[in-house]
Design an enzyme around this catalytic site. Structure first.
Site, mmCIF file in Angstrom:
data_model
loop_
_atom_site.group_PDB
_atom_site.id
_atom_site.type_symbol
_atom_site.label_atom_id
_atom_site.label_comp_id
_atom_site.label_asym_id
_atom_site.label_seq_id
_atom_site.Cartn_x
_atom_site.Cartn_y
_atom_site.Cartn_z
ATOM 1 C CB THR A 199 -0.759 -0.099 1.144
ATOM 2 O OG1 THR A 199 -1.624 -1.221 1.098
ATOM 3 C CG2 THR A 199 -1.845 1.305 1.301
ATOM 4 C CE LYS B 176 -6.108 -1.015 -0.553
ATOM 5 N NZ LYS B 176 -6.674 -1.772 0.725
ATOM 6 C CE LYS C 296 -5.580 2.304 2.455
ATOM 7 N NZ LYS C 296 -7.051 1.765 2.773
ATOM 8 C CG ASP D 81 -12.811 -2.302 2.865
ATOM 9 O OD1 ASP D 81 -13.207 -3.104 3.447
ATOM 10 O OD2 ASP D 81 -11.794 -1.626 2.910
ATOM 11 C CE LYS E 284 -9.675 -3.997 4.870
ATOM 12 N NZ LYS E 284 -9.900 -2.555 4.828
ATOM 13 C CB CYS F 291 -5.083 -6.654 7.138
ATOM 14 S SG CYS F 291 -3.792 -5.787 6.123
ATOM 15 C CG ASP G 258 0.086 -3.746 2.669
ATOM 16 O OD1 ASP G 258 -0.862 -3.995 3.393
ATOM 17 O OD2 ASP G 258 0.403 -2.977 2.202
#
Length: 325
Positions: free
Chosen positions: A123, A146, A148, A222, A244, A272, A296
Site C-alpha cells: 500500500t 495498492k 490510497k 470493503d 477482513k 487487513c 501488508d
C-alpha cells in the site's frame, strides 16, 4: 480458563494516511486465553469508522470474561458479540488455543489444504502526486501496488504512480471518497492507466448507483461488506468483496463468508487493518486461493511481534506455530 485483555501500540514506518486521516501508530487489542500450559492469542484493530475504539472493544470483551472462564465455547460466543473487532480477537484466540492444545496447525483443524506463500499488495499512503511517485519508484520492484485515494486530484496521483512504477499491477482504494460525478469522470482515465480494481468508491450507505453505472474495472466492496448478511446488497453492485476479519468478527465467520461469496460467483480479496503479524496469521489462511491478497500490515510497521511473518519482498511465507495457529 483464564482471560487476559491488553491494548498495545506499534510504530508505523513514517505516517500512514487515508482519506479519513493520518496515523503514526497501529493500536491493537489482544486477547489471550490460557488453559493449563497452553495460551491462545488473537489480535484486532478497533476502527472508528465502525464506532469502535480501544476502550469500547475492551469493554465489550470484559462482558464475557466470566462466561469464558466458566467454559463458554467459541461456537456459543458467536451470537453474544456482533461482527466486529472484539469478536475477531476472541474468535482467533479460541482457534489458536485449540491448535496448541491439539498439536495441530490451523489448516488441519478447519480443515483446508496446507497453505503456500502468497504475494501481497503493497500500500502507498495517500499523499501529493509527487510524493506518491517517489514512493512508487522506491517500490517499483513490487508486483502489486495498492494506492490510497481521496477524490480530488486522484487522476494526478495514479498517473504519477504509473510513471514511477510502469510495470507494477495497480489497484486503488477510494475509502468511500468519491461521488457519482467523479466516478464517471475518473474511471475512463483509470482504464487507460491500467488500474485493475477499485475498492469502495462510494459511501457504504450510498452505493446503490453502482447498479446502473458501467463497471469496466472490477469493483470491490470493503465498507459495504462485513459478513454474510451483506451479500444480498452487494450482488449487482460489486464484482468482488474484501474479507477482513475485523469486519467479519473472526475466522469462523470469514470462512463462511468466503464460501458464500464463491457460491455467488463474486471475486474475493482478503485485506487487513494496519496491524501486526498476529492479526495477519488467520487472514493468511482465508487468503489462500483468492483473487487479491492485501496483507501488508507488517511491511508498513517499524516494529512487529516475535516470530513474525517472513517476507521476500512482497512474497509472504507461511508463519510459524509460535506466532499463531
Amino acid at each position: 480458563m483464564k482471560v487476559k485483555l491488553v491494548s498495545e501500540s506499534f510504530l508505523i514506518r513514517g505516517t500512514f494516511t487515508i482519506s479519513r486521516g493520518s496515523r503514526t501508530h497501529a493500536n491493537v487489542v489482544v486477547v489471550e486465553l490460557q488453559q493449563g500450559e497452553y495460551i491462545g492469542r488473537g489480535e484486532c484493530v478497533p476502527y472508528a469508522r465502525y464506532g469502535e475504539s480501544i476502550e469500547s472493544v475492551l469493554a465489550e470483551l470484559e462482558t464475557l470474561v466470566a462466561k469464558i472462564e466458566s467454559g463458554l465455547t467459541r461456537e456459543q460466543m458467536q451470537s453474544l458479540l456482533p461482527a466486529g473487532a472484539a469478536r475477531n480477537a476472541l474468535d482467533c484466540a479460541y482457534w489458536d488455543l485449540a491448535c496448541k492444545q491439539q498439536g495441530q496447525r490451523i489448516w488441519e483443524r478447519i480443515p483446508v489444504a496446507q497453505p503456500i506463500s502468497l504475494t501481497t499488495a503493497f500500500t502507498l499512503s495517500l499523499d501529493k502526486p509527487e510524493r506518491m511517485k517517489k514512493a512508487a519508484i522506491d517500490n517499483a520492484h513490487r508486483p502489486l501496488l495498492k494506492l490510497k485515494l481521496a477524490g480530488e486530484g486522484d487522476i494526478a496521483r495514479v498517473t504519477a504512480v504509473r510513471e514511477g512504477s510502469p510495470k507494477a499491477r495497480i489497484i486503488v482504494d477510494a475509502n468511500e471518497g468519491w461521488d457519482e460525478a467523479l466516478y464517471i469522470e475518473i474511471v475512463p482515465e483509470l482504464v487507460k492507466l491500467g488500474v485493475e480494481m477499485i475498492e469502495q468508491p462510494f459511501p457504504a450507505d450510498n452505493d446503490a448507483a453502482l447498479e446502473h453505472l458501467p463497471r469496466p474495472i472490477t469493483l470491490c466492496a470493503d465498507e459495504s461488506c462485513h459478513d454474510r448478511t451483506s451479500l444480498p446488497k452487494i450482488i449487482g453492485r460489486y464484482d468482488m468483496i474484501n474479507i477482513k476479519l475485523d469486519k467479519t468478527g473472526g475466522l469462523t465467520e470469514a470462512l463462511e463468508l468466503k464460501k458464500a461469496a464463491q457460491q455467488a460467483n463474486l471475486q474475493i480479496m482478503v485485506g487487513c487493518m494496519l496491524a501486526t503479524s498476529l492479526a495477519m496469521a488467520p487472514a493468511f489462511v482465508i487468503a489462500q486461493g483468492v483473487d487479491v491478497v492485501d496483507l501488508d500490515g507488517p511491511l508498513l510497521l517499524a516494529e512487529d511481534r516475535e516470530s513474525p511473518f517472513t517476507f521476500t519482498e512482497s512474497l509472504m511465507h507461511v508463519c510459524d506455530a509460535e506466532l499463531w495457529g
